[in-house]
Design a protein around this motif. Structure first.
Motif, PDB file in Angstrom:
ATOM      1  N   ALA A 133       6.942   1.029  -3.232  1.00 38.67           N
ATOM      2  CA  ALA A 133       6.337  -0.291  -3.436  1.00 38.67           C
ATOM      3  C   ALA A 133       5.652  -0.779  -2.159  1.00 38.67           C
ATOM      4  O   ALA A 133       4.576  -1.396  -2.216  1.00 38.67           O
ATOM      5  N   SER A 134       6.259  -0.483  -1.007  1.00 42.65           N
ATOM      6  CA  SER A 134       5.644  -0.873   0.269  1.00 42.65           C
ATOM      7  C   SER A 134       4.329  -0.142   0.482  1.00 42.65           C
ATOM      8  O   SER A 134       3.335  -0.741   0.914  1.00 42.65           O
ATOM      9  N   GLU A 137       1.734  -1.601  -1.848  1.00 39.63           N
ATOM     10  CA  GLU A 137       1.297  -2.919  -1.399  1.00 39.63           C
ATOM     11  C   GLU A 137       0.271  -2.815  -0.282  1.00 39.63           C
ATOM     12  O   GLU A 137      -0.724  -3.549  -0.250  1.00 39.63           O
ATOM     13  N   ARG A 138       0.499  -1.874   0.648  1.00 40.82           N
ATOM     14  CA  ARG A 138      -0.460  -1.682   1.748  1.00 40.82           C
ATOM     15  C   ARG A 138      -1.794  -1.158   1.230  1.00 40.82           C
ATOM     16  O   ARG A 138      -2.864  -1.534   1.726  1.00 40.82           O
ATOM     17  N   GLU A 140      -3.026  -1.779  -1.744  1.00 36.64           N
ATOM     18  CA  GLU A 140      -3.695  -2.914  -2.396  1.00 36.64           C
ATOM     19  C   GLU A 140      -4.410  -3.787  -1.366  1.00 36.64           C
ATOM     20  O   GLU A 140      -5.553  -4.209  -1.564  1.00 36.64           O
ATOM     21  N   ALA A 141      -3.727  -4.050  -0.243  1.00 33.96           N
ATOM     22  CA  ALA A 141      -4.341  -4.879   0.794  1.00 33.96           C
ATOM     23  C   ALA A 141      -5.564  -4.191   1.396  1.00 33.96           C
ATOM     24  O   ALA A 141      -6.598  -4.828   1.650  1.00 33.96           O
ATOM     25  N   ARG A 227      -8.747  -7.059  -7.350  1.00 33.69           N
ATOM     26  CA  ARG A 227      -7.446  -6.895  -6.706  1.00 33.69           C
ATOM     27  C   ARG A 227      -6.316  -7.055  -7.721  1.00 33.69           C
ATOM     28  O   ARG A 227      -5.286  -6.371  -7.631  1.00 33.69           O
ATOM     29  N   GLY A 231      -3.489  -4.387  -8.633  1.00 35.39           N
ATOM     30  CA  GLY A 231      -2.070  -4.728  -8.725  1.00 35.39           C
ATOM     31  C   GLY A 231      -1.456  -4.268 -10.033  1.00 35.39           C
ATOM     32  O   GLY A 231      -0.304  -3.801 -10.058  1.00 35.39           O
ATOM     33  N   SER A 234      -0.878  -0.601  -9.674  1.00 38.21           N
ATOM     34  CA  SER A 234       0.287  -0.367  -8.829  1.00 38.21           C
ATOM     35  C   SER A 234       1.585  -0.584  -9.605  1.00 38.21           C
ATOM     36  O   SER A 234       2.547   0.199  -9.472  1.00 38.21           O
TER      37      SER A 234
END
Length: 251
Positions: A133-134, A137-138, A140-141, A227, A231, A234
């Motif tokens: 998940a980390s 998340e990176r 996605e950013a 985005r 998400g 993801s």
């Protein structure tokens, strides 16, 4: 005698009128007379007649406007292609039975890489999901930052173009008043062309700023939607990871 004197006076009247016309100030050529001559007040004519500082401002604003529409075209194509790819990837990942069967994707590749690195930690399923998940998340950013590239110039143009055009207007009007002082006349024909050239800079500033602001807000909404789509993808990858861990735990 009286008749002859009257005839002589009547004969002298045309010469007297001609002399008065020649001595009249209105007949003398001056700045006001020259100012009523027609000038080219088309956009190109006003640009060519403007001061070099005002010309530089106008050229800069035209370049900014061209840059705005170039960014609009390039970023629209980029966003359309990215949204199409991401929509297809989301549909394929949602229908995949496992992470290994999911189509090639940056998010899937990151999850597979983390799972491979954590192959020795069979009993750390919750930790594996957190690490994946980390990573997602990176990604996605990073995707959001990549899509935002090129839009910052739109914000800059939208914020500064009106003031740049106003600077050109102030400079042009200042030159017009200097021209009034030198010509020693308040004739509107002397002032109007310079003021028109100055106001053209303000018009170009608004023509550059308004589309830049509108396009920037348009891209802000579209990038936010993209985005959100990333998400969703993801989240679909995390569901596959959880499903695979559940299968391995059941065995």
């Amino acid at each position: 005698m009286r008749v002859s004197r009257l005839l002589a006076f009547l004969a002298f009247l045309p010469a007297l009128a001609l002399a008065q016309t020649a001595m009249s100030p209105a007949a003398a050529p001056g700045p006001a007379a020259a100012a009523v001559l027609p000038r080219d007040l088309s956009v190109l004519g006003m640009f060519l007649a403007a001061d070099w500082v005002v010309q530089a401002v106008m050229v800069g604003l035209v370049v900014a406007s061209v840059l705005t529409w170039t960014v609009f075209l390039a970023k629209s194509l980029e966003l359309a292609a990215a949204q199409r790819r991401q929509t297809q990837a989301l549909a394929a990942i949602d229908n995949a039975p496992s992470l290994d069967a999911a189509p090639a994707n940056d998010l899937v590749a990151a999850a597979l890489a983390e799972r491979q690195l954590s192959v020795d930690n069979d009993n750390d399923r919750d930790g594996l999901k957190e690490r994946i998940a980390s990573r997602l998340e990176r990604l996605e950013a990073a995707t959001g930052r990549r899509m935002l590239k090129g839009t910052g110039v739109l914000a800059t143009i939208g914020a500064t173009a009106p003031f740049v055009g106003l600077f050109g207007t102030v400079w042009g009007i200042m030159n017009s008043f200097i021209g009034i002082s030198k010509s020693q006349t308040t004739n509107l024909a002397v002032v109007a062309p310079g003021i028109a050239e100055a106001l053209l800079a303000t018009a170009l500033g608004l023509a550059a700023a308004i589309p830049a602001v509108v396009i920037y807000n348009h891209f802000s909404r579209r990038i936010a939607a993209y985005r959100a789509l990333v998400g969703d993808t993801s989240a679909a990858v995390l569901r596959l990871v959880s499903r695979d861990l559940g299968k391995s735990g059941a065995k």
